[in-house]
Design a protein around this motif. Sequence first.
Motif, short mmCIF file in Angstrom:
data_model
loop_
_atom_site.label_atom_id
_atom_site.label_comp_id
_atom_site.label_asym_id
_atom_site.label_seq_id
_atom_site.Cartn_x
_atom_site.Cartn_y
_atom_site.Cartn_z
N ILE A 1 5.17 6.70 1.49
CA ILE A 1 5.22 5.64 2.50
C ILE A 1 4.66 4.36 1.89
N GLN A 2 5.33 3.25 2.13
CA GLN A 2 4.88 1.96 1.63
C GLN A 2 4.70 1.00 2.80
N VAL A 3 3.54 0.39 2.86
CA VAL A 3 3.21 -0.58 3.90
C VAL A 3 3.03 -1.93 3.23
N SER A 4 3.73 -2.94 3.71
CA SER A 4 3.61 -4.28 3.16
C SER A 4 2.85 -5.17 4.14
N THR A 5 1.82 -5.85 3.64
CA THR A 5 1.06 -6.79 4.46
C THR A 5 1.12 -8.17 3.81
N PHE A 6 0.93 -9.21 4.60
CA PHE A 6 1.02 -10.59 4.12
C PHE A 6 -0.27 -11.33 4.47
N TYR B 1 0.85 -1.18 0.00
CA TYR B 1 0.00 0.00 0.00
C TYR B 1 0.89 1.24 0.00
N ILE B 2 0.68 2.10 -0.97
CA ILE B 2 1.59 3.21 -1.19
C ILE B 2 0.85 4.52 -0.97
N GLY B 3 1.34 5.33 -0.05
CA GLY B 3 0.75 6.64 0.21
C GLY B 3 1.71 7.75 -0.13
N SER C 1 -0.72 -5.57 -5.65
CA SER C 1 -0.43 -6.95 -5.25
C SER C 1 0.99 -7.30 -5.70
N ILE C 2 1.69 -8.08 -4.86
CA ILE C 2 3.09 -8.42 -5.14
C ILE C 2 3.15 -9.80 -5.80
N TYR C 3 3.78 -9.85 -6.97
CA TYR C 3 3.88 -11.09 -7.75
C TYR C 3 5.34 -11.47 -7.96
N ASP C 4 5.55 -12.75 -8.22
CA ASP C 4 6.86 -13.23 -8.64
C ASP C 4 6.66 -14.17 -9.82
N LEU C 5 7.74 -14.45 -10.54
CA LEU C 5 7.68 -15.31 -11.72
C LEU C 5 8.53 -16.55 -11.54
N PRO C 6 8.16 -17.66 -12.19
CA PRO C 6 9.07 -18.81 -12.23
C PRO C 6 10.37 -18.40 -12.94
N ASP C 7 11.46 -19.05 -12.57
CA ASP C 7 12.73 -18.77 -13.24
C ASP C 7 12.64 -19.09 -14.72
N MET C 8 13.30 -18.29 -15.54
CA MET C 8 13.35 -18.51 -16.98
C MET C 8 14.80 -18.74 -17.39
N LYS D 1 7.14 -11.21 12.69
CA LYS D 1 5.72 -11.05 12.38
C LYS D 1 5.49 -10.61 10.93
N LYS D 2 6.56 -10.48 10.17
CA LYS D 2 6.49 -10.04 8.77
C LYS D 2 5.79 -8.69 8.64
N LEU D 3 6.22 -7.74 9.47
CA LEU D 3 5.70 -6.37 9.39
C LEU D 3 6.76 -5.51 8.73
N GLY D 4 6.35 -4.69 7.78
CA GLY D 4 7.31 -3.85 7.08
C GLY D 4 6.72 -2.54 6.61
#
Length: 379
Positions: free
Chosen positions: A220-225, A177-179, A277-284, A204-207
């Motif tokens: 400001i960027q807030v990351s939630t899981f 979340y970006i403010g 939303s945070i995404y990742d890709l399979p290795d290529m 607690k994976k808070l960032g």
Amino acid sequence: MPSVLIIGSGLVGAATALALHQVGIKSTLYDQINPMEVVMRGEEIEFGETGGSVMIQAGGLRILETLGLLDICLKNGAILPYVSWHNIDGSKPIVADTRIANKTAGESDPRLQAPLHILRSTLHTILMQACHKKGIKTLVGKKLVGICDWADGMHSATRRKVFGEHLTANFTNSTGYIGVVRTTENGINFKETEECAFYVEREKKLGVAVFKVSDEIAAIQVSTFGDKEEQDQSTSYRPYSDLPKHAGRLADLLKSWGVPPHVEKMMRCAFRVSAASIYDLPDMDKYHKGRVVLIGDAAHGMVPNAGLGLLTGLEDVGTLLALLKSLPNDSMWEKTLELYSKIRVAREQRLRVKLGQPVSRLWLHPQFLEEAYITLYSV
């Protein structure tokens, strides 16, 4: 040289078009929307003021310099030499001077030894205005079949169609979340060592991350899981329409985490909040096949998370430009693309091996600063 179609007129797509123009290759940008329309009317682009800020380290700054855009970017952003890491409540700070780190890594130009922080929308405006001045067109609403495609983003249809349907972006159960906030207007002040700061509680994976981007503006960027995936991927980075509700909700969340008061206030007073939303890709194992080349998020799967995705994309552009300058003959076109793929795949694999975890979650760990920000982008 062939003509090139660039699928996606985002930051890396526009930078690619400018790089190709330098070596005499005509390109056209294709997108779902047309940010060039405002430019063609002679007006300033606003882009709906989407997204937050990006951090551009030495390697990315050198690419901007090569494209002739460094000075205007420096004028419109903030140079912040210090990066600090804290417990979630602001205690036990660890401060790094990036000038020393980049100099140690081999960067000799003092202008490039500290990172640039700039609003994503401002950088996008600069790149698209430069494209317009070069006569690079942007087309929308076109269906493209059997052509040479260039970067078209995290959810790249080109990547899946050409390289395999299994190469689908995977949601990491994390949302950023970006403010964006007017600091002076709201009485928000920073220590010099906290103008770029990360507040974390790894167990607690808070960032939370804060970035000053000018004397008046900060992000400001807030990351939630453990989040659910947004169903409409096209809305990524679009600001929330019900701003008070979402800004207040996120500020209350930060207060419950125990962040420093000025960090909570940044979100509560934000004049724009958007989510991604945070995404990742399979290795290529390759980024080139036939007439198709992948660049930026379409290749790497590193979304803009503290700027890493943009830095990697700019490095793609710089690598391709250097190869095109070294191998200018039309007959070497295929060889150039093969070399690009080989170099960039190796770079990506080294980063993943060093860090040993999904890129989308790396900034919760101090080693991210050393390996990704400094080592990867030394020049």
